[in-house]
Design a protein around this motif. Structure first.
Motif, PDB file in Angstrom:
ATOM      1  N   LEU A   1      -0.399   6.350   3.368  1.00 31.08           N
ATOM      2  CA  LEU A   1       0.408   5.511   2.617  1.00 31.08           C
ATOM      3  C   LEU A   1       0.691   5.732   1.193  1.00 31.08           C
ATOM      4  O   LEU A   1      -0.487   6.196   0.680  1.00 31.08           O
ATOM      5  CB  LEU A   1      -0.097   3.843   2.755  1.00 31.08           C
ATOM      6  CG  LEU A   1      -0.050   3.471   4.258  1.00 31.08           C
ATOM      7  CD1 LEU A   1      -0.920   2.201   4.416  1.00 31.08           C
ATOM      8  CD2 LEU A   1       1.582   3.181   4.634  1.00 31.08           C
ATOM      9  N   VAL A   2       1.787   5.506   0.585  1.00 31.57           N
ATOM     10  CA  VAL A   2       1.834   5.808  -0.895  1.00 31.57           C
ATOM     11  C   VAL A   2       2.894   4.690  -1.445  1.00 31.57           C
ATOM     12  O   VAL A   2       3.686   4.352  -0.778  1.00 31.57           O
ATOM     13  CB  VAL A   2       2.483   7.121  -1.310  1.00 31.57           C
ATOM     14  CG1 VAL A   2       2.448   7.859  -2.663  1.00 31.57           C
ATOM     15  CG2 VAL A   2       2.522   8.291  -0.198  1.00 31.57           C
ATOM     16  N   ALA A   3       2.232   4.054  -2.512  1.00 30.08           N
ATOM     17  CA  ALA A   3       3.256   3.227  -3.154  1.00 30.08           C
ATOM     18  C   ALA A   3       3.632   3.335  -4.541  1.00 30.08           C
ATOM     19  O   ALA A   3       3.004   4.352  -4.993  1.00 30.08           O
ATOM     20  CB  ALA A   3       2.208   1.711  -3.130  1.00 30.08           C
ATOM     21  N   ARG A   4       4.381   2.502  -5.017  1.00 32.80           N
ATOM     22  CA  ARG A   4       4.656   2.371  -6.589  1.00 32.80           C
ATOM     23  C   ARG A   4       5.331   4.224  -6.641  1.00 32.80           C
ATOM     24  O   ARG A   4       4.887   4.923  -7.646  1.00 32.80           O
ATOM     25  CB  ARG A   4       3.876   2.506  -7.423  1.00 32.80           C
ATOM     26  CG  ARG A   4       3.656   0.960  -7.768  1.00 32.80           C
ATOM     27  CD  ARG A   4       2.524   0.657  -8.897  1.00 32.80           C
ATOM     28  NE  ARG A   4       2.114  -0.615  -8.905  1.00 32.80           N
ATOM     29  CZ  ARG A   4       0.646  -0.722  -8.916  1.00 32.80           C
ATOM     30  NH1 ARG A   4      -0.188   0.205  -9.092  1.00 32.80           N
ATOM     31  NH2 ARG A   4      -0.004  -2.038  -8.504  1.00 32.80           N
TER      32      ARG A   4
ATOM     33  N   LYS B   1       5.905  11.222  -8.707  1.00 36.04           N
ATOM     34  CA  LYS B   1       5.002  10.915  -7.730  1.00 36.04           C
ATOM     35  C   LYS B   1       5.631  11.792  -6.316  1.00 36.04           C
ATOM     36  O   LYS B   1       4.866  12.459  -5.684  1.00 36.04           O
ATOM     37  CB  LYS B   1       4.599   9.559  -7.322  1.00 36.04           C
ATOM     38  CG  LYS B   1       3.347   9.320  -7.057  1.00 36.04           C
ATOM     39  CD  LYS B   1       3.288   7.968  -6.781  1.00 36.04           C
ATOM     40  CE  LYS B   1       1.600   7.508  -6.771  1.00 36.04           C
ATOM     41  NZ  LYS B   1       1.444   5.857  -6.651  1.00 36.04           N
TER      42      LYS B   1
END
Lengths: 157, 505
Positions: free
Chosen positions: A139-142, A147
């Motif tokens: 999972l990756v956020a922001r 990114k």
């Protein structure tokens, strides 16, 4: 994800029968198949139908209903980008457009070398730290442009 | 030294796993003994990963910690936020359902019991079915999944039904954008859901439970599965629940990426292994649910709120809230906000207080334009409706719905025509296809909004008419409520639909 070699009838039968003690075994069977092979092998349709005493058409009906199940393997890496409202409120549309452009792909497509498949996802529950993505099982956020560039580079895109 | 590093998806998506490893490595370098506890999230998403170090003065927090900060953290060179419990965002909350989330080790049953866990189940184990159902009814608890149906009445229907087998099904198919309370509690305090389901089982005479958990939540799936194992070992689940002589056991089932399976009858079909199409009601799932048997279908937060009702009493729970909305609401503040996350408070706070005061306005610093409350099927509330109190009836009277209490904030750069179009597009993608207004209507809706965007003003009337048809003629909330975001965008921001027309002329 994909661990087993080419599907053969015996392996498939074993995998199917190991779930038959469950109430409503269909989805657990399909998840197990996809976990093992990366997709639901066509060879399994008839075997599931036989095991559950339903028609092959019904099996196909179930598989094709759900977004998760694949009838052919995905690319080596799968990027799922969230398209839902919370992510849109902080720039997900622009991020998606840029990412698709960089990859030269549209949604659900796989790169020519088979390395990357890109798919939309509608909510990963990371709505307070959006935009969100799932890269294989990570999972990756922001997620911003920088990114995403880093992710694509790591995946060899 | 005890250090808390959240295992919550939001923290993990911001590097918490790498950080936990880095802390262990840095501690080894320094030859200091460190116990890293992977807790749930405290719900302050803008601070994640939020690390806490236990001290004599309480748990001291460090916000936005990166793996590269591990050494500085151990050397005391990182600037702290002070005591986490004293942070205003937390201190202002009334945490009943989420009291333990972020505080305890989610998979440590002893730790759970040290914070009030299992008190409710022990009490319920001494009560008969009628008394259990009565307690839930008295608490005023209503379905937190969106429909707001009184939980006690649902339980009573199942309790009164006669069958050789009854079921408790937990709807953990939390697909609404802007919602993550289910995910957070399953990751941060899974035993509370298990305890709630066990009480439900004792209350209605069901011996088997299922959690239908969406596949987009890998962390929650892992934590819930481990928690069920631990609960079996601890005697919470099994043939003799807490020495009651009554049985209850449960299984975690994983969804397959279909939004509509969050609708209870589609969920039941999916759980049975069928296409996730909606069933016509009646029969009610309470009478003919999973496998045609009487079934309680409740949302995660509804079930996870049950233990505290039994621990502290129905009257205590009901003493919070406003009007017919009793207890607390687990607000999920998301989207373009400065301070997003989970905020549990008594029903009754106004929308404006939540957005401007608690959440601190937008992250972008631009003015708020609209807040979508209740997920993709909820209305866009304009700033002029900010005095609406958070409550089921209160939102209904103001043309909205509180739903699962997720709020997605948009700043003034939001294109409301495009948001309306997205609502229709989403409905088209996710429609189960069973009823025509939803299956065809959503596709026509996208086309009609495109016509408006191209300057065809007459199409606005057509869109309004289409929304009426979808609202009145759809079998479930997907087709029936998609008109909420569409019509609220059109009603509150007519210029954005008309301006397109003028621009084209």
């Amino acid at each position: 994800m994909s661990t087993l070699a080419a599907p053969n009838e015996n392996d498939l039968k074993d995998l199917i029968s190991s779930h038959l003690n469950l109430e409503g075994p269909m989805l657990p069977i399909l998840h197990a198949l996809q976990h093992a092979y990366g997709y639901i092998p066509a060879l399994a349709h008839g075997l599931i139908a036989e095991a559950l005493n339903i028609t092959k058409a019904e099996v196909h009906g179930v598989i094709s209903f759900y977004h998760d199940f694949r009838e052919k393997p995905a690319g080596t890496h799968v990027i799922k980008l969230c398209r839902a409202e919370a992510c849109q409120s902080v720039g997900a549309n622009a991020l998606a457009a840029d990412t698709l452009k960089k990859l030269g792909l549209d949604w659900h497509e796989t790169s020519a070398d088979g390395s990357i498949t890109i798919e939309p996802v509608y909510c990963l529950g990371l709505c307070a730290c959006a935009p969100a993505a799932m890269v294989d099982d990570r999972l990756v956020a922001r997620v911003d442009g920088a990114k995403m560039d880093k992710i694509l580079k790591e995946l060899g895109a | 030294m005890k250090i808390y590093v959240p295992l919550d998806s939001a923290a993990v998506a911001l590097g918490a796993d790498d950080l936990a490893d880095a802390i262990v490595a840095a501690a080894a370098d320094r030859n200091i003994e460190v116990q890293v506890i992977r807790n749930g999230s405290r719900g302050m998403a803008w601070l994640e990963p939020l690390v806490e170090i236990e001290t004599d003065a309480g748990r001291i927090g460090y916000g936005n910690v990166d793996a590269s900060d591990a050494a500085a953290l151990l050397d005391g060179k990182l600037s702290s936020l002070g005591k986490v419990d004293d942070l205003p965002f937390l201190a202002r909350q009334t945490r009943l359902t989420f009291a333990r989330c972020g505080v305890i080790d989610p998979l440590d049953l002893t730790n759970y019991q040290a914070h009030g866990g299992l008190v409710g189940l022990r009490r319920a184990a001494q009560m008969d079915q009628a008394a259990i159902v009565d307690e839930v009814t008295k608490s005023g608890l209503r379905g937190r999944g969106g429909a707001g149906f009184p939980t006690g009445i649902k339980w009573k229907t199942v309790s009164d039904a006669t069958a050789d087998q009854k079921y408790i099904v937990c709807n953990a198919d939390e697909g609404d954008s802007g919602t993550f309370a289910d995910r957070m509690i399953m990751e941060g305090d899974p035993f509370s859901l298990i305890e709630g389901m066990a009480i439900a089982g004792l209350g209605v005479g069901a011996t088997k439970g299922y959690v239908y958990l969406r596949s987009e939540y890998p962390v929650a799936i892992r934590v819930m599965r481990a928690a069920v194992e631990a609960a079996r070992k601890g005697g919470v689940l099994g043939a003799d629940v807490m020495g009651s002589g009554r049985a209850f056991d449960m299984e975690i089932r994983v969804g397959a990426g279909a939004y509509v399976c969050g609708e209870e009858t589609a969920l039941l079909n999916s759980l049975e292994g069928k296409r996730g199409t909606v069933r016509a009601k009646p029969p009610l799932p309470a009478l003919e649910g999973f496998m045609g048997r009487p079934t309680v279908v409740n949302n995660v937060i509804s079930l996870a709120s049950v233990p505290v009702i039994f621990e502290k009493g129905a009257d205590h729970y009901a003493s919070f809230g406003v009007g017919r909305s009793r207890g607390t609401v687990t607000l999920q503040i998301a989207g373009n906000v400065k301070h997003g996350g989970l905020f549990e408070t008594a029903f009754g706070t106004t929308l404006g207080e939540v957005v401007n005061d608690i959440a601190g306005g937008t992250a972008s610093g631009r003015p708020v334009k609209a807040v979508q409350v209740g997920g993709p099927l909820g209305a866009y509330m304009p700033v002029s409706k900010f005095d609406t109190p958070m409550g089921y009836e209160e939102f209904d009277q103001n043309g909205g719905l509180i739903g699962h209490a997720g709020l997605v904030v948009f700043d003034d750069s939001a294109d409301m025509l495009q948001m309306a179009r997205f609502a229709m597009e989403f409905c088209a993608v996710e429609s189960c296809g069973k009823c025509t207004p939803c299956r065809i209507g959503a596709v026509r809706g996208v086309e009609t909004i495109d016509r408006i965007a191209q300057g065809d003003g007459a199409a606005i009337e057509l869109l309004t008419d289409l929304c009426e048809t979808m609202k009145d003629g759809s079998l479930c909330a997907l087709g029936g409520f998609t008109p909420f975001p569409v019509m609220s965008a059109l009603t509150h921001f007519p210029d954005e639909f008309a301006a397109q027309k003028q621009a084209a002329e």
